[in-house]
Design an enzyme around this catalytic site. Structure first.
Site, PDB file in Angstrom:
ATOM      1  N   ARG A 145       4.232  16.301 -14.854  1.00 23.41           N
ATOM      2  CA  ARG A 145       5.537  16.319 -15.532  1.00 23.41           C
ATOM      3  C   ARG A 145       5.799  17.618 -16.292  1.00 23.41           C
ATOM      4  NH1 ARG A 145       3.771  11.602 -19.770  1.00 23.41           N
ATOM      5  NH2 ARG A 145       1.944  12.681 -20.491  1.00 23.41           N
ATOM      6  N   GLY A 150      -3.148  21.852 -16.036  1.00 21.66           N
ATOM      7  CA  GLY A 150      -4.248  21.904 -17.013  1.00 21.66           C
ATOM      8  C   GLY A 150      -4.284  20.726 -17.968  1.00 21.66           C
ATOM      9  N   GLY A 151      -3.166  19.971 -18.053  1.00 13.08           N
ATOM     10  CA  GLY A 151      -3.170  18.745 -18.860  1.00 13.08           C
ATOM     11  C   GLY A 151      -3.459  18.980 -20.328  1.00 13.08           C
ATOM     12  N   CYS A 153      -6.347  19.158 -21.834  1.00 14.16           N
ATOM     13  CA  CYS A 153      -7.476  20.054 -22.116  1.00 14.16           C
ATOM     14  C   CYS A 153      -7.034  21.518 -22.268  1.00 14.16           C
ATOM     15  CB  CYS A 153      -8.505  19.910 -21.007  1.00 14.16           C
ATOM     16  SG  CYS A 153      -9.927  20.966 -21.216  1.00 14.16           S
ATOM     17  N   ILE A 301     -12.283  15.526 -32.988  1.00 12.09           N
ATOM     18  CA  ILE A 301     -11.016  16.276 -32.934  1.00 12.09           C
ATOM     19  C   ILE A 301     -10.534  16.589 -34.348  1.00 12.09           C
ATOM     20  CG2 ILE A 301      -8.574  16.133 -32.272  1.00 12.09           C
ATOM     21  CD1 ILE A 301      -9.452  14.668 -29.727  1.00 12.09           C
ATOM     22  N   GLY A 388      -7.654   8.793 -32.630  1.00  8.80           N
ATOM     23  CA  GLY A 388      -8.083   8.409 -31.290  1.00  8.80           C
ATOM     24  C   GLY A 388      -6.997   8.589 -30.251  1.00  8.80           C
ATOM     25  N   ARG A 389      -7.370   8.316 -29.003  1.00  6.76           N
ATOM     26  CA  ARG A 389      -6.448   8.492 -27.879  1.00  6.76           C
ATOM     27  C   ARG A 389      -6.404   7.215 -27.037  1.00  6.76           C
ATOM     28  NH1 ARG A 389      -4.699  13.502 -27.196  1.00  6.76           N
ATOM     29  NH2 ARG A 389      -4.196  13.140 -25.010  1.00  6.76           N
ATOM     30  N   HIS A 561     -37.351  34.994 -25.044  1.00  8.25           N
ATOM     31  CA  HIS A 561     -37.549  35.147 -26.488  1.00  8.25           C
ATOM     32  C   HIS A 561     -36.884  36.430 -26.956  1.00  8.25           C
ATOM     33  CE1 HIS A 561     -39.588  35.072 -30.366  1.00  8.25           C
ATOM     34  NE2 HIS A 561     -39.838  36.367 -30.183  1.00  8.25           N
TER      35      HIS A 561
HETATM   36  P1  FAD Z   1      -5.204  14.827 -19.182  1.00 13.36           P
HETATM   37  O1  FAD Z   1      -5.803  16.117 -19.550  1.00 13.36           O
HETATM   38  O2  FAD Z   1      -4.699  13.921 -20.213  1.00 13.36           O
HETATM   39  O3  FAD Z   1      -4.098  15.124 -18.103  1.00 13.36           O
HETATM   40  C1  FAD Z   1      -3.242  14.144 -17.615  1.00 13.36           C
HETATM   41  C2  FAD Z   1      -2.015  14.828 -17.054  1.00 13.36           C
HETATM   42  O4  FAD Z   1      -1.229  13.857 -16.409  1.00 13.36           O
HETATM   43  C3  FAD Z   1      -1.137  15.469 -18.129  1.00 13.36           C
HETATM   44  O5  FAD Z   1      -0.873  16.797 -17.798  1.00 13.36           O
HETATM   45  C4  FAD Z   1       0.134  14.624 -18.112  1.00 13.36           C
HETATM   46  O6  FAD Z   1       1.293  15.368 -18.397  1.00 13.36           O
HETATM   47  C5  FAD Z   1       0.133  14.114 -16.691  1.00 13.36           C
HETATM   48  N1  FAD Z   1       0.844  12.850 -16.510  1.00 13.36           N
HETATM   49  C6  FAD Z   1       0.605  11.665 -17.118  1.00 13.36           C
HETATM   50  N2  FAD Z   1       1.437  10.723 -16.658  1.00 13.36           N
HETATM   51  C7  FAD Z   1       2.216  11.326 -15.741  1.00 13.36           C
HETATM   52  C8  FAD Z   1       3.268  10.878 -14.910  1.00 13.36           C
HETATM   53  N3  FAD Z   1       3.672   9.605 -14.912  1.00 13.36           N
HETATM   54  N4  FAD Z   1       3.856  11.761 -14.085  1.00 13.36           N
HETATM   55  C9  FAD Z   1       3.460  13.057 -14.061  1.00 13.36           C
HETATM   56  N5  FAD Z   1       2.477  13.536 -14.816  1.00 13.36           N
HETATM   57  C10 FAD Z   1       1.858  12.676 -15.638  1.00 13.36           C
HETATM   58  N6  FAD Z   1     -12.809  17.338 -23.992  1.00 13.36           N
HETATM   59  C11 FAD Z   1     -13.930  18.054 -23.769  1.00 13.36           C
HETATM   60  O7  FAD Z   1     -14.654  17.788 -22.812  1.00 13.36           O
HETATM   61  N7  FAD Z   1     -14.269  19.104 -24.596  1.00 13.36           N
HETATM   62  C12 FAD Z   1     -13.525  19.448 -25.670  1.00 13.36           C
HETATM   63  O8  FAD Z   1     -13.856  20.384 -26.388  1.00 13.36           O
HETATM   64  C13 FAD Z   1     -12.344  18.711 -25.921  1.00 13.36           C
HETATM   65  N8  FAD Z   1     -11.548  19.030 -26.962  1.00 13.36           N
HETATM   66  C14 FAD Z   1     -10.389  18.350 -27.161  1.00 13.36           C
HETATM   67  C15 FAD Z   1      -9.575  18.710 -28.234  1.00 13.36           C
HETATM   68  C16 FAD Z   1      -8.394  18.045 -28.461  1.00 13.36           C
HETATM   69  C17 FAD Z   1      -7.514  18.460 -29.615  1.00 13.36           C
HETATM   70  C18 FAD Z   1      -8.018  16.968 -27.594  1.00 13.36           C
HETATM   71  C19 FAD Z   1      -6.739  16.219 -27.815  1.00 13.36           C
HETATM   72  C20 FAD Z   1      -8.818  16.590 -26.532  1.00 13.36           C
HETATM   73  C21 FAD Z   1     -10.014  17.276 -26.307  1.00 13.36           C
HETATM   74  N9  FAD Z   1     -10.863  16.932 -25.243  1.00 13.36           N
HETATM   75  C22 FAD Z   1     -12.016  17.639 -25.037  1.00 13.36           C
HETATM   76  C23 FAD Z   1     -10.552  15.826 -24.328  1.00 13.36           C
HETATM   77  C24 FAD Z   1      -9.958  16.348 -23.009  1.00 13.36           C
HETATM   78  O9  FAD Z   1      -8.820  17.099 -23.281  1.00 13.36           O
HETATM   79  C25 FAD Z   1      -9.649  15.192 -22.086  1.00 13.36           C
HETATM   80  O10 FAD Z   1     -10.788  14.392 -21.911  1.00 13.36           O
HETATM   81  C26 FAD Z   1      -9.182  15.688 -20.729  1.00 13.36           C
HETATM   82  O11 FAD Z   1      -8.042  16.489 -20.848  1.00 13.36           O
HETATM   83  C27 FAD Z   1      -8.888  14.511 -19.808  1.00 13.36           C
HETATM   84  O12 FAD Z   1      -8.504  14.969 -18.573  1.00 13.36           O
HETATM   85  P2  FAD Z   1      -7.613  14.071 -17.598  1.00 13.36           P
HETATM   86  O13 FAD Z   1      -7.457  14.877 -16.355  1.00 13.36           O
HETATM   87  O14 FAD Z   1      -8.159  12.722 -17.505  1.00 13.36           O
HETATM   88  O15 FAD Z   1      -6.217  13.891 -18.323  1.00 13.36           O
END
Ligand code: FAD
Length: 588
Positions: A145, A150-151, A153, A301, A388-389, A561
């Site tokens: 969307r 990159g979502g 992350c 976080i 939380g998420r 080392h």
């Molecule tokens: P997401 O990254 O959530 O991506 C999902 C994607 O789907 C999004 O781009 C969204 O727009 C899209 N989407 C959803 N529904 C729809 C739809 N109906 N139509 C079209 N598109 C849609 N993890 C780590 O491993 N290390 C870290 O250091 C770390 N730091 C973090 C710091 C913060 C502040 C946050 C919030 C999270 C952090 N995380 C970290 C967690 C990590 O970001 C997530 O675990 C990871 O992004 C999950 O990946 P994913 O592909 O499951 O989903």
């Protein structure tokens, strides 16, 4: 020359007397290495046991309904040629939760696009699944969307937070140098430029992803996707940098789908809308630096963002419902972080609930209830809600595809990342904890490979966790607390960084490295590191666990080392009593 070889039950994660629920072979069959022989079922999961050697089955020693343990003979094969190294068994993964499947809808219309693999969501899970699918030769469409891939992350999570934490760590490190006679002036912080740096980092990575999608011929359809039946998704097209609707819809027909729609921030019902109240995404926008900031939720976080704001000048309070900050790692690791970070906090409210939040003209007033909660509401300039998420399973029309979604919005999957609908997979935050990017990427590869027809499984033994605070806290596998709670017999060894030449040279010797071993097998089953760069080092402990290493394997591996990574080798030496960098140990 042929030889008779026994195919045995390999390491099955410590389970014994496990039920055999399926046998795939019979006497006379020819099996190749990695062909599934039998399926085992524990109370948590099912797992296939692959053949460790190729050959013709001469004798079958198991039957459905029987029970097996590690080392039991499954079959005897007549093999030609040299023996092949036995592959590892699939480790147990969470079984799909039993839930009634919704009745799928049926789309009568046509489609604007067609593909073999449709990936919904372009986070680390989604783009990895799409890229792997394309690399395997499948025509792939990725639906997202937002304007960038990159979502969470890359755009509002792992990467921007680390870009800011890096700057904070340098500021803090420079301040430490004063004790060595090196004095810098107080940093002058141009917050717009700092924000610009963070944006540049995100831009570099997301542009790179767009280029890689193009190079692989992955078509990206920009919009909000909703399943309309088990083989069609409707995309409500979006435009601009956010999710502004174009008022145009397209339908994509797919043979297989991988759901990677991720998670969103949990909103607390009693919190009003106000620019001084932010979630992690708002905090990363770094609009200004408050004098007094409250972090609601003492998880990773919240503490990472708190670290950034505190280094930039904010005084912190944190409120947490549990009895400690940073749940997950052992308390001894967290204690070191907490001692080093005491100076950042005015108050740490533990076992405390936030009961009300009121936005007034002069600040945000927060009321608490708990052990040492202040009686009156406390005024803050900025409140970060990091409670939380929640998974996005309920907002993608999964029911139209017949896909089961739990009440909380998770999508149950098996160890091949399949949902209850065999051609639809799910990965990443939407399938469960831990919600971490590295878990999502591994699941993505499995889903794409299974969709392609390969026998792939999510069989990781462990998933590491890291708090990128200062010092960092990293842990993996069995913790001491878990061992105690579950009655797992362990041995542990600790190497204090006070004896590490590199840590002392860096002026950061507060940390330590800990290894946890199974008391019977002596294999490493867990580990924790607290100290600078702990997150960069924990991968070695992960590898050791995956490989079934014991203390000798790690200790006899020559580490360079002087490095901080050497502390892992030394912790292993402590375990087998050969460490010469610590005072003499009592004879074992
Ligand atoms: P997401 O990254 O959530 O991506 C999902 C994607 O789907 C999004 O781009 C969204 O727009 C899209 N989407 C959803 N529904 C729809 C739809 N109906 N139509 C079209 N598109 C849609 N993890 C780590 O491993 N290390 C870290 O250091 C770390 N730091 C973090 C710091 C913060 C502040 C946050 C919030 C999270 C952090 N995380 C970290 C967690 C990590 O970001 C997530 O675990 C990871 O992004 C999950 O990946 P994913 O592909 O499951 O989903």
């Amino acid at each position: 020359m042929s030889q008779l070889i026994e195919l045995k039950v390999p390491d099955i994660g410590g389970h014994s007397g496990v039920d055999v629920i399926e046998v795939f072979v019979k006497v006379g069959d020819t099996v190749a290495v990695e062909d599934s022989l039998i399926t085992l079922e524990t109370d948590k999961a099912t797992m296939d046991v692959p053949a460790s050697h190729a050959g013709v089955i001469k004798e079958l020693k198991v039957a459905v309904g029987g029970k097996v343990s590690e080392g039991d003979v499954i079959a005897v094969v007549e093999a030609a040629g040299a023996a092949v190294e036995a592959p590892k068994a699939a480790a147990p993964a969470a079984a799909a939760a039993p839930a009634e499947a919704p009745k799928a809808a049926s789309h009568a219309g046509g489609a604007d696009f067609e593909c073999e693999v449709l990936v919904l969501g372009a986070g680390p899970g989604g783009y990895s699944a799409a890229f792997r699918s394309a690399d395997l030769g499948m025509k792939t469409i990725l639906v997202e969307r937002y304007s960038t891939l990159g979502g969470v992350c890359l755009n509002v999570g792992c990467i921007p937070s680390k870009a800011l934490l890096h700057n904070a760590a340098v500021i803090d490190e420079v301040a430490h140098l004063e004790a060595n006679g090196i004095k810098f002036g107080k940093p002058e912080i141009d917050i717009d430029q700092l924000r610009g740096y963070k944006e540049k980092v995100i831009g570099k990575l997301t542009t790179g992803l767009a280029g890689m999608a193009k190079a692989r011929k992955v078509d990206v359809v920009r919009g909000i996707g909703t399943f309309i039946d088990p083989n069609h998704i409707e995309v409500n097209l979006t435009t601009g940098s956010g999710t502004e609707l174009k008022n145009e819809r397209v339908v994509v027909k797919f043979q297989k789908a991988i759901i990677a729609a991720g998670s969103r921030v949990v909103k607390l019902p009693f919190i009003p809308e106000d620019p001084r109240i932010v979630d992690s995404t708002g905090a990363l926008e770094l609009k200004s630096v408050p004098k007094k900031m409250l972090v609601i939720g003492g998880g990773i976080i919240g503490l990472e963002m708190g670290t950034v704001y505190s280094t930039l000048g904010a005084r912190l309070d944190v409120v947490e419902m549990m009895d400690g900050l940073m749940q997950g790692p052992d308390r001894d690791l967290v204690k070191v972080w907490q001692k080093m970070n005491e100076h950042r906090f005015d108050n740490i409210f533990l076992n405390t609930k936030t009961t009300a939040v009121e936005a007034r003209e002069d600040g945000v007033y927060v009321s608490f209830e708990g052990e040492k909660a202040p009686a009156e509401p406390v005024r803050y300039d900025l409140v970060l809600v990091a409670a939380g998420r929640a998974p996005n399973g309920k907002s993608i029309g999964a029911e139209n595809a017949g896909v089961v979604v739990t009440d909380r919005g998770f999508i149950p999957v098996d160890k091949q990342m399949r949902t209850n609908v065999p051609h639809i997979f799910a990965i990443g935050d939407i399938v469960g904890q831990p919600m971490l990017a590295h878990k999502a990427v591994h699941e993505a590869h499995v889903a794409a490979e299974v969709a392609y027809g390969e026998k792939a499984y999510f069989d990781a033994r462990v998933i590491p966790g890291v708090a990128y605070t200062d010092p960092e806290v990293a842990w993996v596998g069995v913790t001491e607390a878990q061992a105690k709670a579950e009655g797992i017999k362990i041995e542990k060894s600790v190497f204090p960084w006070a004896a590490s030449g590199r840590a002392i040279a860096n002026g950061r010797d507060e940390g330590f490295t800990k290894l946890i071993f199974d008391a019977d097998t002596h294999q490493v089953i867990g580990g924790g590191i607290v100290g600078t760069h702990a997150g960069d080092m924990i991968g070695e402990v992960c590898l050791a666990i995956e490989m079934g290493c014991d203390a000798t394997d790690i200790g006899k591996t020559i580490h360079p080392h002087p490095t901080l990574g050497e502390s892992i080798g030394m912790a292993a030496e402590v375990a087998h009593g050969s460490c010469t960098d610590l005072p003499p140990m009592r004879k074992k």
